[in-house]
Write an enzyme that holds these catalytic residues in place. Structure first.
Site, PDB file in Angstrom:
ATOM      1  CG  ASP A 261      -3.026   0.714  -4.558  1.00 57.51           C
ATOM      2  OD1 ASP A 261      -3.163  -0.377  -4.108  1.00 57.51           O
ATOM      3  OD2 ASP A 261      -2.461   1.551  -4.423  1.00 57.51           O
TER       4      ASP A 261
ATOM      5  CE  LYS B 124      -3.138   0.290   0.241  1.00 54.22           C
ATOM      6  NZ  LYS B 124      -1.988   0.769  -0.462  1.00 54.22           N
TER       7      LYS B 124
ATOM      8  CG  HIS C 226      -4.602  -3.169  -0.436  1.00 54.13           C
ATOM      9  ND1 HIS C 226      -3.483  -3.069   0.339  1.00 54.13           N
ATOM     10  CD2 HIS C 226      -4.287  -2.651  -1.663  1.00 54.13           C
ATOM     11  CE1 HIS C 226      -2.327  -2.973  -0.274  1.00 54.13           C
ATOM     12  NE2 HIS C 226      -2.992  -2.774  -1.604  1.00 54.13           N
TER      13      HIS C 226
ATOM     14  CG  HIS D  22      -0.106  -4.235  -6.145  1.00 51.82           C
ATOM     15  ND1 HIS D  22      -1.359  -4.660  -5.942  1.00 51.82           N
ATOM     16  CD2 HIS D  22       0.043  -3.331  -5.217  1.00 51.82           C
ATOM     17  CE1 HIS D  22      -1.994  -3.964  -5.090  1.00 51.82           C
ATOM     18  NE2 HIS D  22      -1.200  -3.461  -4.516  1.00 51.82           N
ATOM     19  CG  HIS D  23       1.478  -4.762  -1.879  1.00 52.32           C
ATOM     20  ND1 HIS D  23       2.240  -3.752  -1.725  1.00 52.32           N
ATOM     21  CD2 HIS D  23       0.275  -4.321  -1.955  1.00 52.32           C
ATOM     22  CE1 HIS D  23       1.666  -2.778  -1.709  1.00 52.32           C
ATOM     23  NE2 HIS D  23       0.287  -2.888  -1.691  1.00 52.32           N
TER      24      HIS D  23
END
Length: 499
Positions: free
Chosen positions: A337, A340, A365, A389-390
């Protein structure tokens, strides 16, 4: 064999013992620029400027290494302070922070018109005139108290992270005192004159030069520096800086127009210890430290990255991945992350539905995460895993809508771990979900979106943990930040977005 597990494997095999601290920190400094809202490459340019001033000042060689890393990491405590600023002012954090940074608050009764306009435009932007006016006045009345609290929070945290990275006390003190002012009007301790550590004084000058030159030009940066000589800045350092400027030796590779690789290479060339290679545990500490920076941005993200890393590492071990591959998964999860840091807290902490423009920012992000990490050659595979990861097996994820054949087992593990952590923990719009319901929700995404074998491994890991501790109903993993998936039966639009 999929792209992540094959194409970059040679890089990963040479990761441990083939990279220096300066290579990693100089690349990850771009993430800190996102938090500050600075022009891309701010930390690198500040490093070049500060090291040139230090050379002019004949800084002892035993202090130059400390200054080098203090300049690159001076903003490492900022992620928590910008979140607090957003909460205090109701403002979009980075523009408001930039205005406060550039304003000469030694004349707090005479803020510039440009700063007043900037703060007004960012205070409660979605609120009516009266609400904005009330918050604006309240912010002005409590400004000094707020800035003092933010500075203490930022600088103490920054110094603590430097200590975690193994930096010496000189570097930590420089980061902690970078907001002190020569006349004693700064923060967090109102130090005055030579009470302020010399390295902190150099960092302060370098930071000002880059911030101001990026927006108003190099000559304006020098002019403002001279105007604040004796108030903000050490007069002797100002004299040395002016001399470097007049001789034409101050600004080489320090313009935002300079090629990024040239600026970074100039920074790397300054590190006399570049040939000192990092041990695996040192690389882990760096990943953990930057995970802390990401998680500190919002109180909803406390320990999220560490929680995802723990879950991902457990899944990897349960699936029989080798020690090196499991460690790669853990590091990718720690840094997944980092992109982000470029998302405003007004978006991250929003309780209501996000606008289409806000969603665009959220969706970017993972791509930013990948771009940051792939600046480090041995991190290229990690960058791919973290940046995916998404993504979902059916192509419904983001940012690239990849499908099953495109996703390695490592990427699938991190995706499952992130969904698990996200459901388990509090969000701005709902409390964390109990373990049984979390597993039930996730099972409905098998095998369409999430990998079945990874989910089964997660179940075995969680079952083992539940057996080891008596009978809790909720398993606290961390404090996640991402957004849950669609079609989960929830009303909040933000909660229905794909992780």
């Amino acid at each position: 064999m999929t792209q992540t597990s094959a194409a970059f494997r040679r890089d990963t095999q040479s990761l441990d013992g083939s990279i220096s601290l300066s290579e990693i920190i100089s690349a990850l400094s771009y993430a800190l620029d996102l938090t500050e809202g600075a022009v891309h490459g701010h930390a690198l340019r500040s490093c070049l400027l500060g090291m040139r001033i230090a050379q002019e000042a004949k800084l002892p060689s035993e202090q130059t290494s400390s200054l080098y890393f203090a300049l690159l990491l001076k903003d490492i405590g900022c992620s928590r302070s910008v979140g607090r600023m957003s909460k205090m002012h109701g403002a979009e954090d980075r523009p408001a922070k930039a205005g406060l940074e550039s304003e000469d608050w030694t004349r707090a009764h005479k803020p510039s018109l440009s700063t007043l306009k900037l703060l007004w435009s960012n205070v409660l932007p979605e609120t009516g005139y009266l609400g904005r006016a009330a918050r604006f006045v309240r912010s002005g009345v409590t400004h000094h108290q707020n800035i003092s609290a933010l500075s203490s929070l930022r600088d103490d945290r920054g110094a603590a992270i430097l200590s975690k990275l193994g930096m010496d006390q000189i570097a930590a003190d420089a980061v902690r005192s970078v907001k002190e002012r020569w006349d004693g009007s700064g923060h967090p301790d109102s130090l005055k004159g030579e009470q302020i550590p010399l390295l902190a004084r150099i960092c302060s000058v370098a930071q000002h030069l880059d911030f101001t030159s990026a927006t108003d030009g190099m000559q304006s940066a020098i002019d403002t520096l001279e105007q604040r000589s004796g108030t903000w800045f050490d007069p002797e350092l100002v004299r040395m800086t002016r001399s470097l400027h007049r001789r034409g030796t101050l600004w080489n590779n320090c313009s935002p127009d300079n090629a990024e690789q040239d600026t970074r290479q100039a920074v790397l060339d300054l590190d006399s210890g570049r040939r000192h290679q990092l041990e695996p545990n040192q690389i882990d500490r760096i990943c953990e430290a930057f995970a802390d920076v990401v998680d500190a941005k919002s109180h909803f993200t406390y320990s999220h990255s560490q929680g995802v890393a723990d879950a991902a590492f457990g899944i990897a071990q349960a699936m029989g991945l080798s020690r090196d591959r499991a460690q790669l998964v853990r590091r990718a999860a720690l840094l997944h992350d980092i992109g982000k840091l470029g998302v405003a807290n007004t978006i991250l902490d929003k309780k209501s539905q996000l606008s289409p423009e806000e969603w665009k920012t959220v969706y970017e992000h993972p791509r930013i995460t990948r771009r940051i990490l792939e600046r480090i050659a041995p991190f290229r595979e990690m960058a791919v895993i973290a940046g995916e990861h998404h993504e979902k097996l059916d192509g419904s994820g983001y940012p690239d809508h990849l499908k099953a054949p495109d996703l390695s087992i490592e990427s699938r593990i991190v995706a499952v771990a992130d969904v698990y952590a996200a459901l388990s923990e509090d969000r701005p719009y709902r409390a964390g979900i109990e373990l049984d319901e979390t597993m039930s929700i996730m099972s409905k995404l098998i095998p369409r979106q999430l990998d079945e074998s990874c989910f089964e491994a997660l179940v075995s890991v969680v079952s083992g943990q539940q057996e080891a501790i008596s009978a809790p109903t909720v398993l606290i993993v961390g404090s996640p930040m991402g957004y849950p998936f669609k079609n989960a039966g929830f009303k909040n639009t933000a909660f229905e977005s794909a992780l």
